[in-house]
Design a protein around this motif. Sequence first.
Motif, PDB file in Angstrom:
ATOM      1  N   ALA A 135      58.877  53.245  25.774  1.00  0.00           N
ATOM      2  CA  ALA A 135      57.590  53.852  26.116  1.00  0.00           C
ATOM      3  C   ALA A 135      57.085  54.769  25.002  1.00  0.00           C
ATOM      4  O   ALA A 135      55.878  55.058  24.932  1.00  0.00           O
ATOM      5  N   ASP A 136      57.998  55.229  24.144  1.00  0.00           N
ATOM      6  CA  ASP A 136      57.603  56.137  23.070  1.00  0.00           C
ATOM      7  C   ASP A 136      57.227  55.405  21.786  1.00  0.00           C
ATOM      8  O   ASP A 136      56.749  56.026  20.830  1.00  0.00           O
ATOM      9  N   LEU A 137      57.457  54.101  21.734  1.00  0.00           N
ATOM     10  CA  LEU A 137      57.166  53.334  20.528  1.00  0.00           C
ATOM     11  C   LEU A 137      55.685  53.005  20.452  1.00  0.00           C
ATOM     12  O   LEU A 137      55.044  52.705  21.461  1.00  0.00           O
ATOM     13  N   THR A 138      55.132  53.058  19.238  1.00  0.00           N
ATOM     14  CA  THR A 138      53.734  52.674  19.029  1.00  0.00           C
ATOM     15  C   THR A 138      53.648  51.660  17.905  1.00  0.00           C
ATOM     16  O   THR A 138      54.518  51.606  17.020  1.00  0.00           O
ATOM     17  N   TRP A 139      52.596  50.858  17.943  1.00  0.00           N
ATOM     18  CA  TRP A 139      52.382  49.877  16.872  1.00  0.00           C
ATOM     19  C   TRP A 139      52.244  50.592  15.529  1.00  0.00           C
ATOM     20  O   TRP A 139      52.800  50.150  14.512  1.00  0.00           O
ATOM     21  N   ASP A 180      50.530  42.948  10.444  1.00  0.00           N
ATOM     22  CA  ASP A 180      51.973  42.695  10.547  1.00  0.00           C
ATOM     23  C   ASP A 180      52.550  42.669   9.139  1.00  0.00           C
ATOM     24  O   ASP A 180      52.566  41.616   8.489  1.00  0.00           O
ATOM     25  N   PRO A 181      53.002  43.818   8.624  1.00  0.00           N
ATOM     26  CA  PRO A 181      53.457  43.870   7.228  1.00  0.00           C
ATOM     27  C   PRO A 181      54.581  42.891   6.909  1.00  0.00           C
ATOM     28  O   PRO A 181      54.590  42.286   5.825  1.00  0.00           O
ATOM     29  N   LEU A 182      55.543  42.728   7.815  1.00  0.00           N
ATOM     30  CA  LEU A 182      56.671  41.834   7.524  1.00  0.00           C
ATOM     31  C   LEU A 182      56.204  40.390   7.471  1.00  0.00           C
ATOM     32  O   LEU A 182      56.570  39.635   6.556  1.00  0.00           O
ATOM     33  N   LEU A 205      53.812  45.047  20.828  1.00  0.00           N
ATOM     34  CA  LEU A 205      52.750  46.032  20.651  1.00  0.00           C
ATOM     35  C   LEU A 205      51.660  45.584  19.673  1.00  0.00           C
ATOM     36  O   LEU A 205      50.607  46.223  19.581  1.00  0.00           O
ATOM     37  N   LYS A 206      51.899  44.503  18.971  1.00  0.00           N
ATOM     38  CA  LYS A 206      51.026  44.102  17.865  1.00  0.00           C
ATOM     39  C   LYS A 206      49.594  43.840  18.298  1.00  0.00           C
ATOM     40  O   LYS A 206      48.641  44.347  17.673  1.00  0.00           O
ATOM     41  N   ALA A 221      63.822  45.551  16.803  1.00  0.00           N
ATOM     42  CA  ALA A 221      62.607  46.138  16.231  1.00  0.00           C
ATOM     43  C   ALA A 221      61.477  45.113  16.214  1.00  0.00           C
ATOM     44  O   ALA A 221      60.320  45.424  16.541  1.00  0.00           O
ATOM     45  N   ARG A 222      61.833  43.880  15.873  1.00  0.00           N
ATOM     46  CA  ARG A 222      60.825  42.828  15.813  1.00  0.00           C
ATOM     47  C   ARG A 222      60.263  42.537  17.209  1.00  0.00           C
ATOM     48  O   ARG A 222      59.061  42.322  17.387  1.00  0.00           O
ATOM     49  N   GLU A 223      61.114  42.535  18.184  1.00  0.00           N
ATOM     50  CA  GLU A 223      60.696  42.288  19.564  1.00  0.00           C
ATOM     51  C   GLU A 223      59.687  43.335  20.023  1.00  0.00           C
ATOM     52  O   GLU A 223      58.642  43.010  20.610  1.00  0.00           O
ATOM     53  N   HIS A 224      59.966  44.602  19.735  1.00  0.00           N
ATOM     54  CA  HIS A 224      59.044  45.664  20.134  1.00  0.00           C
ATOM     55  C   HIS A 224      57.741  45.589  19.344  1.00  0.00           C
ATOM     56  O   HIS A 224      56.656  45.810  19.895  1.00  0.00           O
ATOM     57  N   PHE A 225      57.842  45.279  18.059  1.00  0.00           N
ATOM     58  CA  PHE A 225      56.621  45.205  17.253  1.00  0.00           C
ATOM     59  C   PHE A 225      55.706  44.103  17.762  1.00  0.00           C
ATOM     60  O   PHE A 225      54.491  44.303  17.912  1.00  0.00           O
ATOM     61  N   LEU A 226      56.253  42.931  18.044  1.00  0.00           N
ATOM     62  CA  LEU A 226      55.430  41.828  18.536  1.00  0.00           C
ATOM     63  C   LEU A 226      54.823  42.156  19.894  1.00  0.00           C
ATOM     64  O   LEU A 226      53.695  41.745  20.207  1.00  0.00           O
TER      65      LEU A 226
END
Length: 426
Positions: free
Chosen positions: A96-100, A184-186, A178-179, A171-176
């Motif tokens: 819940a604390d993670l942001t894109w 998407d830099p990677l 929220l994307k 990390a990738r799972e959370h980024f996708l």
Amino acid sequence: MRVLITTYPERTHFLLMVPLAWALRTAGHEVRVAVQPKFADVVTQAGLTAVPVGGDRDLWQVIGRVRNLPRQDRAFAGNREPGYPSPYDAFERDPADLTWEDLRDGYERQISGWHKVSNVPMVAGLVDFARHWRPDLVIWEPTTFAGAVAARACGAAHARLLIGADVYGIAREHFLRLKDGRADPLADWLGSYARKYGFTPGEDLATGDFTLDVLPPPLRVQARDLTYVPVRYTQYGGPASVPAWLRTPPERPRVALTMGLTITEHDVGYPVDMQGLLDELADLDIELVATVPDAEKEKLERIPANARLVPYVPLPDLVPTCSAVIHHGGVGTMVTTAQFGVPQLSLPWDVDQPALSTLLAAAGAGLTMHSTTATGPAVRDAVRRLLTEPSFAEGAARLRAEALSVPAPNQVVPRLEELAARHGRR
């Protein structure tokens, strides 16, 4: 089947890959290990065939140059403060604390300060060799994205071989998640290689077609939506010989103390007070065997009478003679000890060591305390508990059974053959 294995020049990561490489060879498959030229001798020392590719730019050389820069300018390369940097700290944060924005900025920093440093020197040479040799399967260390690029450039299936917790997949799972169509830099960085070498980019460039996980079930840290293939960790530490004194059973409980290879090989320094630990354990009725390199041994003012200091000893020969093992929380030491059913005291400091150590303690197989709080008296009390409280031996026995239930490298080979056929020659 032809199998190409690749990693940036980190010795401990390569050593973890060797048993699977040999399992593939003994099953009749051709295996090559592509690495930077200066690392080729480490590969051939393991009896494997090396393919030197690219130049010799080294992540740890960059660390040396940026060690004194402010933290925000160091990215991962110079960050010797403990823990994973963003975005790879997502595995231990509240979702819940993670942001894109946070994860995006983290990727940008790690790509420029870490991943490009490790991968750019290898990509062109690795692609050239892959297109020449045409492997059916490429296995890559989880931040050696050059392996994924080479696999796609020649049409091979490819897999990550984890070196611990899958912080990268999480990390990738959370980024996708929220994307939401944003930058998407990677994907952009890896996609530039797809355009250069003429293949369609995909998420597999970041996380592989599938992932090999060497951790036993109670210690696994995985993403939810990736395909994992469990493979039993098999200890290999490079050339070694068994000292004669190990053939004599100890007269008192033997306790091993090791803080791993990476810290001393890269001159990072011990995160604990080694002299203080030795002094506090000096009057326990134990035989302490501490693996301490000669350069570190010279820094000590005294060595207790109950301690034997050696530069290195093969863990599969030392651990079975021990009643407890004190270590840094590294995957190799932790899982080797688990496979012999010996209670453990983990003193983690960096990367995924604290998380894995917490899981170890939760399994009842040992105790853990962060190295920054690991005072001599606290370690002494913990060792006493491991030696006297039966619950730790019982927990260690359960963890041993779990660790040995995982298929050995040779047993996994047919599964790799199947997956290589399924995903290859796109």
